[in-house]
Scaffold this motif. Structure first.
Motif, PDB file in Angstrom:
ATOM      1  N   ARG A 203     -15.495 -18.483 -14.781  1.00  0.00           N
ATOM      2  CA  ARG A 203     -16.455 -19.005 -15.618  1.00  0.00           C
ATOM      3  C   ARG A 203     -17.076 -18.287 -16.521  1.00  0.00           C
ATOM      4  O   ARG A 203     -17.323 -18.438 -17.756  1.00  0.00           O
ATOM      5  N   GLY A 207     -15.517 -19.338 -20.237  1.00  0.00           N
ATOM      6  CA  GLY A 207     -16.758 -20.338 -20.252  1.00  0.00           C
ATOM      7  C   GLY A 207     -17.782 -19.378 -21.577  1.00  0.00           C
ATOM      8  O   GLY A 207     -18.253 -20.062 -22.169  1.00  0.00           O
ATOM      9  N   GLN A 213     -10.861 -16.390 -24.357  1.00  0.00           N
ATOM     10  CA  GLN A 213     -10.390 -17.792 -24.767  1.00  0.00           C
ATOM     11  C   GLN A 213      -9.204 -17.788 -25.769  1.00  0.00           C
ATOM     12  O   GLN A 213      -8.376 -18.615 -25.438  1.00  0.00           O
ATOM     13  N   VAL A 221      -3.709 -23.460 -21.780  1.00  0.00           N
ATOM     14  CA  VAL A 221      -3.522 -24.909 -22.010  1.00  0.00           C
ATOM     15  C   VAL A 221      -2.433 -25.402 -22.331  1.00  0.00           C
ATOM     16  O   VAL A 221      -1.852 -26.644 -22.133  1.00  0.00           O
ATOM     17  N   ARG A 225      -1.095 -27.857 -19.494  1.00  0.00           N
ATOM     18  CA  ARG A 225      -1.763 -29.036 -19.622  1.00  0.00           C
ATOM     19  C   ARG A 225      -0.418 -30.028 -19.734  1.00  0.00           C
ATOM     20  O   ARG A 225       0.172 -29.653 -20.908  1.00  0.00           O
ATOM     21  N   SER A 231      -6.365 -26.598 -28.853  1.00  0.00           N
ATOM     22  CA  SER A 231      -7.416 -26.097 -28.079  1.00  0.00           C
ATOM     23  C   SER A 231      -7.923 -24.511 -28.524  1.00  0.00           C
ATOM     24  O   SER A 231      -7.048 -23.916 -29.081  1.00  0.00           O
ATOM     25  N   THR A 232      -9.105 -24.379 -28.480  1.00  0.00           N
ATOM     26  CA  THR A 232      -9.579 -23.009 -28.720  1.00  0.00           C
ATOM     27  C   THR A 232      -9.957 -22.176 -27.539  1.00  0.00           C
ATOM     28  O   THR A 232     -10.109 -20.821 -27.485  1.00  0.00           O
ATOM     29  N   ASP A 234     -11.333 -22.644 -24.830  1.00  0.00           N
ATOM     30  CA  ASP A 234     -12.705 -22.702 -23.896  1.00  0.00           C
ATOM     31  C   ASP A 234     -12.855 -23.955 -23.132  1.00  0.00           C
ATOM     32  O   ASP A 234     -13.893 -24.117 -22.484  1.00  0.00           O
ATOM     33  N   ASP A 235     -11.713 -24.520 -22.963  1.00  0.00           N
ATOM     34  CA  ASP A 235     -11.673 -25.762 -21.840  1.00  0.00           C
ATOM     35  C   ASP A 235     -10.577 -25.627 -20.935  1.00  0.00           C
ATOM     36  O   ASP A 235     -10.320 -26.792 -20.341  1.00  0.00           O
ATOM     37  N   THR A 237      -9.370 -25.505 -17.514  1.00  0.00           N
ATOM     38  CA  THR A 237      -9.733 -26.031 -16.042  1.00  0.00           C
ATOM     39  C   THR A 237      -9.547 -25.024 -15.145  1.00  0.00           C
ATOM     40  O   THR A 237      -8.655 -24.128 -15.306  1.00  0.00           O
TER      41      THR A 237
END
Length: 354
Positions: A203, A207, A213, A221, A225, A231-232, A234-235, A237
């Motif tokens: 987190r 986050g 990130q 990612v 994924r 993607s930067t 920051d997403d 999971t």
């Protein structure tokens, strides 16, 4: 009675080979864990039934802490803790007593020794060594070390934490200086529930911290994924983060998610005290009392912006993660669970429905 003498075992492992098979610690080492806590059976069944976490603060008669009036107060008697402490000590003693386990830092590989020495902070004035574990209140301990050394006026100074300057690392010393301090100084670490620590790192780093990130998130990612768009980082999971951990060698992990046993090498370093994140203020003030720090120095309160990982938060993330993924990750952190008597995560259907 003196401070608790607790040692932990470090089992270097490669958890996933190129073929994707799981590689566990040696059968001898793992057998000790099974004999002491039945963890293998728990893993094979998938997950633990709910277990109440044991208290990890010092036993009765060994603890005094500072109240608001600087009055020494004895801890309440806790027989359950003393029983668990005895089991933990015997488990650690058995594992660290094996011939193939390191009994000093000079028996470690160069990489292992480098890792532990760069995580042990030194106070020559108060004659103690502290092995810091990221995501277990290490920033506040670093503040205390700076105050003790005169580099900070007090622990509540509102400055961005500098994790390098004005701190003395054992790894910067000569071999004879290192050996002397390991033999004669008071040594301690603080530990935390392994899954809670991982969630806290996830987190915070993905986050809030742009550097993480970009350095880790973007690649995670891209690799994990199924249909990654740009993607930067920051997403990421939580499941993607756990998949990334499965493919990482423990000894090469970032310090924020490296297992504690790899960070602090407890078989090679015999720690006098193991503090608990769950009893942070009590245990921290016990340490300050023990090293005879000035009475005005107290462990800092949490910052107002800090977002703690609550039981509900951990429950939410674990119950929304594939059960098989958590099961597969457990062996990599099994020593952190077993040696500190933390329960394995409970993600049974019944528990997650609550």
């Amino acid at each position: 009675m003196g401070a608790i003498s607790v040692r932990r075992a470090v089992v270097p492992t490669r958890m996933r080979g190129s073929s994707g098979t799981m590689l566990l610690p040696s059968m001898l080492m793992f057998g000790v864990i099974v004999a002491s806590s039945g963890l293998l059976l728990m893993i094979e069944r998938g997950i633990l039934a709910e277990v109440k976490p044991p208290p990890l603060h010092p036993p009765h008669g060994d603890l005094a802490w500072r109240s608001s009036g600087d009055t020494r107060v004895a801890a309440p008697e806790d027989m359950d803790y003393q029983v668990l402490q005895d089991v933990r000590n015997r488990t650690i003693r058995t594992m660290c007593g094996q011939k193939n386990m390191p009994h000093s830092i000079w028996e470690l590989s160069a990489g292992q020794r480098r890792t532990v020495l760069k995580h042990i902070l030194v106070s020559d004035k108060y004659r103690f060594l502290y092995c810091y574990v990221p995501k277990v209140a290490c920033s506040n301990w670093k503040r205390i070390l700076k105050v003790l050394d005169g580099a900070l006026e007090n622990v509540n100074v509102k400055l961005k934490m500098d994790h390098k300057n004005d701190l003395v690392f054992l790894g910067d010393m000569k071999p004879d200086e290192i050996s002397y301090r390991l033999k004669h100084y008071y040594k301690f670490i603080f530990v935390r529930d392994p899954m809670e620590r991982l969630l806290s790192a996830y987190r915070n780093k993905f986050g809030e911290i742009k550097e993480y990130q970009l350095k880790y998130g973007v690649e995670i990612v891209k690799k994990y994924r199924k249909s990654p768009r740009k993607s930067t980082g920051d997403d990421v999971t939580f499941s993607e983060f756990l998949l990334y951990l499965l493919d990482e060698e423990a000894e090469r992990m970032n310090e924020h998610w490296m297992p504690i046993y790899n960070l602090c090498q407890p078989c090679a370093v015999r720690y006098d005290f193991i503090g608990s994140y769950e009893k942070l203020n009590v245990d921290a003030n016990y340490i300050l009392e023990h090293v005879q720090a000035p009475s005005f120095i107290r462990f800092p309160e949490r910052q107002s912006w800090y977002k703690p990982v609550t039981r509900e938060t951990l429950h939410y993330y674990l119950c929304n993660t594939q059960r098989g993924l958590i099961k597969e990750l457990l062996p990599k952190y099994i020593l952190d669970f077993s040696l500190f008597a933390y329960p394995l995560p409970n993600v049974t259907s019944e528990f997650c429905r609550q």
